[in-house]
Design a protein around this motif. Structure first.
Motif, PDB file in Angstrom:
ATOM      1  N   ARG A 188     120.775  61.262 -65.808  1.00 10.13           N
ATOM      2  CA  ARG A 188     119.392  60.643 -65.594  1.00 10.13           C
ATOM      3  C   ARG A 188     119.069  60.456 -64.264  1.00 10.13           C
ATOM      4  O   ARG A 188     119.627  59.347 -63.676  1.00 10.13           O
ATOM      5  N   ASP A 239     117.778  57.051 -63.410  1.00 14.67           N
ATOM      6  CA  ASP A 239     118.695  55.755 -63.264  1.00 14.67           C
ATOM      7  C   ASP A 239     119.434  55.621 -61.925  1.00 14.67           C
ATOM      8  O   ASP A 239     120.272  54.768 -61.970  1.00 14.67           O
ATOM      9  N   HIS A 298     124.112  50.843 -66.303  1.00 14.86           N
ATOM     10  CA  HIS A 298     123.332  51.916 -66.111  1.00 14.86           C
ATOM     11  C   HIS A 298     124.129  52.963 -65.356  1.00 14.86           C
ATOM     12  O   HIS A 298     124.702  52.498 -64.423  1.00 14.86           O
TER      13      HIS A 298
HETATM   14 MG    MG Z   1     116.320  53.505 -69.216  1.00 17.17          MG
END
Ligand code: MG
Ligand code: ATP
Length: 537
Positions: A46, A49, A58
């Protein structure tokens, strides 16, 4: 089902970001060859992030556990299965858990069924362990102009979301009208690292056995720096294991960005040269039995990392000094940011981050303009002086990216608005665009599409970038990708009034920059899918 690649078949998205991505067609009614119920552990990456990394939860690279139903079980079983797994198997007591349920709005009723099912297991608003949330948090999709969507219910542990259960039960059409779906679906995602954090009773994902061996190899006190390095080296190992190399475009740029970011944080900790290599080896050791590709690609992985480290090492200190000098004067101009990029290899995001630490701004627009100006100078024939043609690649890709949007709109104009993008791939040399269409396009249709695009190029339309809430973007008619997970606020690119799409970019500023659009080939790319290859001359 085994994890699919980090590089999705749906090439309009850079990376696989959720477990359901490889199963998209089965939610729309295509028959699943694996049956109605499947489960997987999916490698995800991701980019959204990257800057969150450092908090307790995260990561860029994560493994997502998921169970999926395409017309099989629905809410009753999905919630029961989730509860049993969390409660009986993982032995997480109810007292530590809070669940959220869609609370309803003017259009869609509250998800009473989920409330009832959770009630069976002791969760209710009255008991204080069930909360309601609105569309923003507990409703998912559709991600295109139309498509399946539905409420979600989430399981939180100490305020951290660990598991998201999505119930696809409506179909939203172009007029935003909702009708119940005949085939209902379940799509769930639970981060393995967050689950590990909970069951191993650790305060963050970085203290679990998936990270501790890496973290322990990094000396120093700055906890955030250590977390960023550990996360980014893991992400880099997995990206390179998929054949991605460090570069200035697309996936390669993301790899470069996280590697250089890790190196920069290594600098903060005074780590020695080549410090990333033993960390990468540790990552490979942890994951080699589950993901053999990290072992079989070990040589590539270490070479790419070492080369990038050497390349950046040479200029990093000089660049940081230069940054100090520039930042002492105040905000960073576009030209200064471009100079840091061009001469010291600082990804724009790195400059932005350094500036943010000092409370300064970077002129992004100015950066893009400098980029373009630089390219024009190169074109004028002094390429050598500025380091050759390699640096043009991002600009060529941006042009083809804009051309792809024009193509998409033109195809919809000629063939009808049922045409849907199925995939897209851009190299600095050409674009490739896959779309749904039942038969071969005629010579005449192809000519018309080309003509429209070249007309739009001639009209020198402005390419405008705006940020808006996802729902607003869709309402305003922006095209999006079916079932893609978008952030709450998305970037929308519009080209005059001809095209409007949710897209991360980058694009050029005016269509006249494209030159001449030419279709090279139109061919089949699977049942009901056509593929066009085109270039700009
Ligand atoms: Mg998220
Ligand atoms: P958050 O609000 O915490 O960012 P999210 O809403 O982005 O989570 P989903 O997109 O629903 O999360 O993803 C499903 C699950 O994947 C989450 O419940 C979580 O366990 C995990 N997850 C999501 N993003 C990350 C991440 N960056 N790092 C680790 N795990 C993640």
């Amino acid at each position: 089902m085994p994890s699919s690649s980090l590089i999705p078949t749906d090439l309009s998205c850079l990376f696989t970001t959720a477990g359901m991505q490889q199963f998209k067609p089965y939610y729309l009614g295509e028959k699943s060859p694996y049956g109605k119920n499947v489960a997987s552990c999916q490698k995800c990456f991701r980019t959204s992030d990257i800057e969150e990394v450092g908090n307790e939860k995260h990561l860029t690279f994560l493994e997502m556990l998921g169970n999926f139903s395409f017309g099989g079980y629905f809410k009753e079983e999905a919630i029961q299965l989730a509860f049993e797994l969390v409660n009986s198997k993982f032995q997480i007591p109810n007292s530590k858990i809070m669940v959220t349920v869609f609370g309803g709005d003017a259009e869609i009723p509250r998800d009473e069924e989920s409330v009832r099912i959770w009630g069976k297991f002791g969760f209710s608003e009255k008991n204080g362990n069930l909360r309601f949330a609105g569309r923003e948090d507990n409703f998912w999709g559709p991600t295109g102009e139309e498509g399946p969507c539905g409420p979600t219910t989430e399981i939180h542990f100490n305020g951290v979301e660990i598991w998201n259960l999505v119930f696809n039960e409506y179909y939203q059409d172009k007029n935003r009208k909702l009708t119940p779906l005949k085939q209902k679906g379940v799509d769930t995602g639970m981060g393995l690292e967050r689950l590990a954090m909970v069951v191993q009773n650790k305060p963050s994902v970085f203290e679990t056995d998936l990270f501790l061996p890496i973290i322990n190899k990094i000396p120093g006190e700055n906890e955030k720096a250590k977390r960023v390095i550990a996360d980014h080296i893991k992400g880099s190992v997995f990206l390179i294991s998929e054949g991605i190399f460090s570069s200035n475009v697309e996936r390669g740029y993301v790899l470069r960005r996280i590697l250089r970011r890790a190196i920069r944080f290594g600098k903060l900790l005074n780590l020695p040269k080549n410090f990333l290599i033993p960390l990468a080896q540790k990552v490979i050791e942890i994951y080699k039995d589950i993901y053999p590709e990290v072992k079989s690609k070990e040589a590539d992985i270490l070479t790419v990392i070492q080369k990038e480290e050497e390349k950046f090492e040479k200029t990093l200190n000089l660049g940081l000094k230069q940054f100090e000098k520039i930042s002492a004067r105040g905000d960073i101009s576009g030209e200064e940011a471009f100079h840091l990029f061009d001469t010291y290899g600082f990804p724009l995001e790195l400059t932005e981050e350094l500036a943010k630490e000092k409370g300064l701004k970077v002129d992004i627009k100015g950066f893009e303009e400098s980029f373009k100006k630089h390219r024009e100078i190169s074109r004028a024939g002094v390429e050598k002086k500025f380091g050759g043609v390699g640096k043009e690649a991002p600009y060529e890709s941006a042009k083809l990216h804009t051309a792809t949007h024009l193509l998409h709109a033109a195809l919809r104009e000629i063939l009808g608005t049922q045409v849907k993008q199925m995939g897209s791939d851009i190299t600095p040399q050409r674009l490739r665009f896959d779309f749904s269409h039942p038969q071969k396009m005629t010579e005449e249709e192809l000519k018309k599409v080309e003509a429209i695009i070249n007309q739009k190029i001639k009209e020198d339309l402005e390419v405008k970038k705006t940020e808006m809430p996802y729902q607003g973007a869709i309402k305003s008619g922006a095209l999006a990708f079916f079932k893609e997970k978008y952030p709450e606020v998305v970037t929308v690119y519009s080209i005059g009034v001809f095209s409007k799409e949710i897209c991360a970019g980058p694009h050029v500023k005016k269509t006249s920059e494209l030159g001449r659009f030419k279709i090279i080939k139109e061919e089949s790319s699977g049942a009901g899918v056509r593929r066009i290859r085109a270039i700009l001359e």
